[in-house]
Design a protein around this motif. Structure first.
Motif, PDB file in Angstrom:
ATOM      1  N   ALA A  45      -8.617  -5.657  -1.087  1.00 48.66           N
ATOM      2  CA  ALA A  45      -8.364  -4.583  -2.042  1.00 48.66           C
ATOM      3  C   ALA A  45      -8.636  -5.048  -3.469  1.00 48.66           C
ATOM      4  O   ALA A  45      -9.156  -4.288  -4.296  1.00 48.66           O
ATOM      5  CB  ALA A  45      -6.925  -4.091  -1.913  1.00 48.66           C
TER       6      ALA A  45
ATOM      7  N   HIS B 222      -4.710   0.730  -7.824  1.00 49.61           N
ATOM      8  CA  HIS B 222      -5.227   1.812  -7.001  1.00 49.61           C
ATOM      9  C   HIS B 222      -4.762   1.648  -5.549  1.00 49.61           C
ATOM     10  O   HIS B 222      -4.996   0.618  -4.922  1.00 49.61           O
ATOM     11  CB  HIS B 222      -6.753   1.818  -7.048  1.00 49.61           C
ATOM     12  CG  HIS B 222      -7.371   2.895  -6.207  1.00 49.61           C
ATOM     13  ND1 HIS B 222      -7.281   4.235  -6.519  1.00 49.61           N
ATOM     14  CD2 HIS B 222      -8.062   2.828  -5.035  1.00 49.61           C
ATOM     15  CE1 HIS B 222      -7.895   4.940  -5.608  1.00 49.61           C
ATOM     16  NE2 HIS B 222      -8.378   4.108  -4.694  1.00 49.61           N
ATOM     17  N   GLY B 223      -4.067   2.645  -5.040  1.00 49.25           N
ATOM     18  CA  GLY B 223      -3.633   2.634  -3.652  1.00 49.25           C
ATOM     19  C   GLY B 223      -2.303   1.971  -3.394  1.00 49.25           C
ATOM     20  O   GLY B 223      -1.841   1.944  -2.262  1.00 49.25           O
ATOM     21  N   GLY B 224      -1.662   1.419  -4.425  1.00 48.79           N
ATOM     22  CA  GLY B 224      -0.383   0.758  -4.207  1.00 48.79           C
ATOM     23  C   GLY B 224       0.107  -0.006  -5.407  1.00 48.79           C
ATOM     24  O   GLY B 224       0.033   0.489  -6.535  1.00 48.79           O
TER      25      GLY B 224
ATOM     26  N   ARG C 170       1.331  -1.403 -10.878  1.00 48.48           N
ATOM     27  CA  ARG C 170       0.618  -0.434 -10.047  1.00 48.48           C
ATOM     28  C   ARG C 170      -0.884  -0.687 -10.075  1.00 48.48           C
ATOM     29  O   ARG C 170      -1.448  -1.012 -11.114  1.00 48.48           O
ATOM     30  CB  ARG C 170       0.904   0.991 -10.537  1.00 48.48           C
ATOM     31  CG  ARG C 170       2.344   1.435 -10.346  1.00 48.48           C
ATOM     32  CD  ARG C 170       2.502   2.905 -10.677  1.00 48.48           C
ATOM     33  NE  ARG C 170       1.769   3.741  -9.718  1.00 48.48           N
ATOM     34  CZ  ARG C 170       1.593   5.066  -9.868  1.00 48.48           C
ATOM     35  NH1 ARG C 170       2.065   5.668 -10.958  1.00 48.48           N
ATOM     36  NH2 ARG C 170       0.935   5.748  -8.958  1.00 48.48           N
TER      37      ARG C 170
ATOM     38  N   ALA D 284       3.835  11.158  -0.388  1.00 47.80           N
ATOM     39  CA  ALA D 284       3.106  10.274  -1.305  1.00 47.80           C
ATOM     40  C   ALA D 284       3.599  10.399  -2.734  1.00 47.80           C
ATOM     41  O   ALA D 284       3.646   9.410  -3.478  1.00 47.80           O
ATOM     42  CB  ALA D 284       1.610  10.584  -1.227  1.00 47.80           C
TER      43      ALA D 284
ATOM     44  N   ALA E  15       0.319   4.274   1.051  1.00 42.77           N
ATOM     45  CA  ALA E  15       0.312   5.022   2.312  1.00 42.77           C
ATOM     46  C   ALA E  15       1.255   4.387   3.334  1.00 42.77           C
ATOM     47  O   ALA E  15       1.967   5.098   4.061  1.00 42.77           O
ATOM     48  CB  ALA E  15      -1.109   5.097   2.859  1.00 42.77           C
TER      49      ALA E  15
ATOM     50  N   ARG F 276       4.754   7.415  -5.294  1.00 44.35           N
ATOM     51  CA  ARG F 276       4.149   7.231  -6.620  1.00 44.35           C
ATOM     52  C   ARG F 276       5.219   7.187  -7.701  1.00 44.35           C
ATOM     53  O   ARG F 276       5.154   6.381  -8.640  1.00 44.35           O
ATOM     54  CB  ARG F 276       3.148   8.349  -6.911  1.00 44.35           C
ATOM     55  CG  ARG F 276       1.818   8.187  -6.187  1.00 44.35           C
ATOM     56  CD  ARG F 276       0.764   9.105  -6.769  1.00 44.35           C
ATOM     57  NE  ARG F 276       1.034  10.501  -6.445  1.00 44.35           N
ATOM     58  CZ  ARG F 276       0.575  11.118  -5.354  1.00 44.35           C
ATOM     59  NH1 ARG F 276      -0.167  10.450  -4.485  1.00 44.35           N
ATOM     60  NH2 ARG F 276       0.848  12.395  -5.141  1.00 44.35           N
TER      61      ARG F 276
ATOM     62  N   GLN G  42       0.844  -1.188   0.000  1.00 41.18           N
ATOM     63  CA  GLN G  42       0.000   0.000   0.000  1.00 41.18           C
ATOM     64  C   GLN G  42       0.884   1.245   0.000  1.00 41.18           C
ATOM     65  O   GLN G  42       1.844   1.341   0.770  1.00 41.18           O
ATOM     66  CB  GLN G  42      -0.903   0.004   1.239  1.00 41.18           C
ATOM     67  CG  GLN G  42      -1.886  -1.157   1.305  1.00 41.18           C
ATOM     68  CD  GLN G  42      -2.921  -1.088   0.195  1.00 41.18           C
ATOM     69  OE1 GLN G  42      -3.309  -0.010  -0.244  1.00 41.18           O
ATOM     70  NE2 GLN G  42      -3.372  -2.255  -0.254  1.00 41.18           N
TER      71      GLN G  42
ATOM     72  N   GLU H 173     -11.329  -3.614  -6.227  1.00 35.72           N
ATOM     73  CA  GLU H 173     -10.959  -3.278  -7.608  1.00 35.72           C
ATOM     74  C   GLU H 173     -11.904  -3.938  -8.600  1.00 35.72           C
ATOM     75  O   GLU H 173     -12.318  -3.324  -9.593  1.00 35.72           O
ATOM     76  CB  GLU H 173      -9.523  -3.725  -7.887  1.00 35.72           C
ATOM     77  CG  GLU H 173      -8.458  -2.834  -7.284  1.00 35.72           C
ATOM     78  CD  GLU H 173      -7.070  -3.258  -7.742  1.00 35.72           C
ATOM     79  OE1 GLU H 173      -6.778  -3.109  -8.938  1.00 35.72           O
ATOM     80  OE2 GLU H 173      -6.306  -3.763  -6.897  1.00 35.72           O
TER      81      GLU H 173
END
Length: 257
Positions: A240, A55-57, A53, A35, A25, A39, A23, A244
């Motif tokens: 997660a 969403h979120g990680g 990649r 962040a 974060a 990214r 993740q 998705e």
């Protein structure tokens, strides 16, 4: 002492390989960077082929699926597959026509089908047809074609011609590999063609597959995840990943043991 960008990316790549998913974060906190830096790291690692990649990680690059013989696979993760079959059985319509695709997970569904004379059950698996015929009064039909030894699936021209002339209320299908970017795939091109035709003939498609198939790829792509209406899998699916999938359109149902 803060790690250098190169050291940080090496550690991120190692984390993805060991855990399968990271993740953004959590990485930002772990390495004490913002962040945007994470990214950028993930983008560079994706370009290098070290991860993908999401969403979120990020997740590990998909590995190639090994097909194996269905006679060997039927006993693997048996409890999970039985639970998936029980959860998918709720989609059997009150009347009409359904398709059950050849496979080790879909094969368990045959034992749960109601004994009803008003239900037409079509399959491309000889062992499923025999099991259904022994169970009761439902009308059972196979589509014909060459039988693949690895999957017992009927494939090639005869199978495709029959599918083109049929329509199903619900198709219950399996998968060798499910990757959200690459889609649904299988090692054999003849079987991929039949799988595509099955989905094209169905008003509703239910994907029955255990969580171990997610994140895998095989050589022959036959559908995208958006082509599926409902994904039925076990509770081992990463939450997660489930989110998705829902974001792409299909509903997700987790089967309890």
């Amino acid at each position: 002492m803060q790690a250098s960008p190169l050291e940080r990316r090496r550690e991120i790549a190692a984390l993805v390989r060991s855990s399968g998913r990271v993740q953004a974060a959590e990485l930002s906190t772990r390495f004490s960077v913002n962040a945007e830096t994470i990214r950028r790291d993930l983008s560079m690692l994706e370009a290098a082929g070290d991860l993908r990649r999401v969403h979120g990680g990020a997740v590990a690059r998909a590995t190639l699926a090994d097909e194996g013989r269905v006679s060997d696979r039927i006993g693997e993760r048996r409890e999970e597959k039985l639970a998936i079959a029980r959860a998918a059985a709720a989609e059997i319509p009150p009347f009409g026509a359904i398709f059950i695709e050849a496979g080790s997970t879909t094969g368990h569904l045959a034992q749960l089908l109601p004994d009803r004379g008003d239900l037409l059950i079509v399959t491309n698996a000889l062992q499923i047809a025999l099991a259904l015929t022994d169970l009761g009064h439902s009308t059972v039909m196979t589509i014909g074609g060459r039988v693949r030894p690895a999957s017992y699936a009927e494939v090639d021209t005869w199978a495709l011609e029959r599918l083109a002339a049929l329509r199903f209320d619900v198709a219950f299908v399996g998968a060798n590999a499910v990757d959200l970017a690459w889609g649904l795939s299988t090692p054999d091109p003849a079987e991929a063609a039949v799988k595509t035709a099955i989905l094209a003939s169905a008003q509703k498609s239910v994907l029955m597959t255990d969580a171990s198939k997610f994140g895998l790829q095989a050589a022959c792509r036959y559908a995208s995840i958006e082509d599926i209406d409902l994904v039925v899998t076990d509770a081992g699916l990463d939450p997660a990943t489930a989110e998705e999938i829902r974001g792409l359109g299909p509903k997700v149902r987790l089967a309890g043991l």
